[in-house]
Design a protein around this motif. Structure first.
Motif, short mmCIF file in Angstrom:
data_model
loop_
_atom_site.label_atom_id
_atom_site.label_comp_id
_atom_site.label_asym_id
_atom_site.label_seq_id
_atom_site.Cartn_x
_atom_site.Cartn_y
_atom_site.Cartn_z
N GLY A 143 0.78 -1.10 0.07
CA GLY A 143 0.10 0.04 0.07
C GLY A 143 0.82 1.26 -0.07
N LYS A 144 2.14 1.20 0.46
CA LYS A 144 2.85 2.46 0.61
C LYS A 144 3.14 3.11 -0.67
N PHE A 145 3.22 2.33 -1.90
CA PHE A 145 3.73 2.82 -2.93
C PHE A 145 2.62 2.88 -3.97
N ASP A 146 1.35 2.79 -3.68
CA ASP A 146 0.35 2.73 -4.79
C ASP A 146 0.28 3.87 -5.54
N PHE A 147 0.65 5.17 -5.12
CA PHE A 147 0.91 6.12 -5.96
C PHE A 147 1.56 5.89 -7.23
N LEU A 148 2.28 4.87 -7.40
CA LEU A 148 2.91 4.62 -8.52
C LEU A 148 2.03 4.04 -9.69
N LYS A 149 0.66 3.58 -9.16
CA LYS A 149 0.00 2.97 -10.18
C LYS A 149 -0.62 3.82 -11.19
N ASP A 150 -0.28 5.07 -11.27
CA ASP A 150 -0.35 5.82 -12.29
C ASP A 150 0.48 5.82 -13.16
N TYR A 151 1.56 5.22 -12.90
CA TYR A 151 2.84 5.20 -13.92
C TYR A 151 3.27 3.79 -14.37
N CYS A 152 2.82 2.62 -13.62
CA CYS A 152 3.30 1.39 -13.79
C CYS A 152 2.39 0.55 -12.99
N GLU A 153 2.53 -0.89 -13.23
CA GLU A 153 1.86 -1.85 -12.20
C GLU A 153 2.55 -1.71 -11.00
N VAL A 154 1.98 -2.11 -9.82
CA VAL A 154 2.30 -2.12 -8.57
C VAL A 154 2.03 -3.72 -8.15
N VAL A 155 3.34 -4.33 -7.61
CA VAL A 155 3.15 -5.62 -7.16
C VAL A 155 3.88 -5.80 -5.71
N TYR A 156 3.25 -6.19 -4.77
CA TYR A 156 3.62 -6.41 -3.56
C TYR A 156 3.81 -8.13 -3.22
N LEU A 157 5.09 -8.54 -2.99
CA LEU A 157 5.12 -9.94 -2.90
C LEU A 157 5.39 -10.46 -1.49
N PRO A 158 4.87 -11.55 -1.03
CA PRO A 158 5.10 -12.08 0.42
C PRO A 158 6.53 -12.09 0.95
N ARG A 159 6.73 -11.50 2.05
CA ARG A 159 8.35 -11.50 2.48
C ARG A 159 8.67 -12.89 2.62
N THR A 160 9.95 -13.22 2.70
CA THR A 160 10.41 -14.73 3.18
C THR A 160 10.46 -14.54 4.64
N GLU A 161 9.73 -15.64 5.45
CA GLU A 161 9.71 -15.85 6.70
C GLU A 161 10.89 -16.08 7.42
N GLY A 162 11.14 -15.62 8.60
CA GLY A 162 12.35 -15.99 9.40
C GLY A 162 13.81 -15.57 8.99
N ILE A 163 13.80 -14.56 8.32
CA ILE A 163 15.24 -13.96 7.92
C ILE A 163 14.97 -12.46 7.68
N SER A 164 15.99 -11.88 8.18
CA SER A 164 16.17 -10.24 7.88
C SER A 164 17.70 -9.76 8.38
#
Ligand code: C2G
Length: 129
Positions: free
Chosen positions: A97-118
């Motif tokens: 949701g944080k970058f939905d303003f980019l939908k006016d310029y390109c597709e916006v896709v948020y993908l699930p994070r990989t659990e258990g690592i950072s």
């Protein structure tokens, strides 16, 4: 050619980073990665263990990555999308949701994070402050 872009610090490179880059590349044919500069991270209150130069070198060696640029401010994304003729913007869903303003310029896709690592978990587990 379908061009994809993603952003991040990519410090202490790990499989969560690899997974998002692999899936981001699968959204198109060409992947641009914008790596947070040391100065930009300082603004986020983050200090990466590796310098921006080292983080960029590591990303350039990843087979899914076609181009690496610097991320130096929060408000360069629209310019990047236009200048690099980007079709798809991809981020992990911790940014959903944080970058939905980019939908006016390109597709916006948020993908699930990989659990258990950072990067933070790595530092904590190794008790690096
Ligand atoms: N990521 C992931 N799974 C993890 C850890 C990270 O999918 N276990 C993803 C994040 O969601 C992000 C990318 O990997 O899409 C890079 O993560 P960070 O290096 O932590 O980047 P961040 O500090 O979130 O900076 O303008 C956007 C910012 O530059 C993002």
């Amino acid at each position: 050619m379908r061009k994809v872009i993603t952003y991040g610090t990519f410090d202490l490179f790990h499989v969560g980073h690899l997974n998002i880059l692999k899936r981001a590349k699968a959204q198109g044919d060409y992947l641009v990665v914008a790596v947070s500069s040391d100065a930009f991270n300082a603004g986020k209150g983050k200090k990466a263990y590796y310098s921006q130069e080292d983080r960029m070198e590591i990303l350039k060696a990843i087979k899914y990555v076609d181009e690496v640029i610097l991320e130096e401010s929060w408000d360069q994304k629209i310019r990047d999308v236009k200048e690099h003729d980007i079709d798809v913007f991809v981020m992990g869903d911790d940014w959903k949701g944080k970058f939905d303003f980019l939908k006016d310029y390109c597709e916006v896709v948020y993908l699930p994070r990989t659990e258990g690592i950072s990067s933070t978990k790595i530092k904590q587990d190794l008790s690096i402050k």
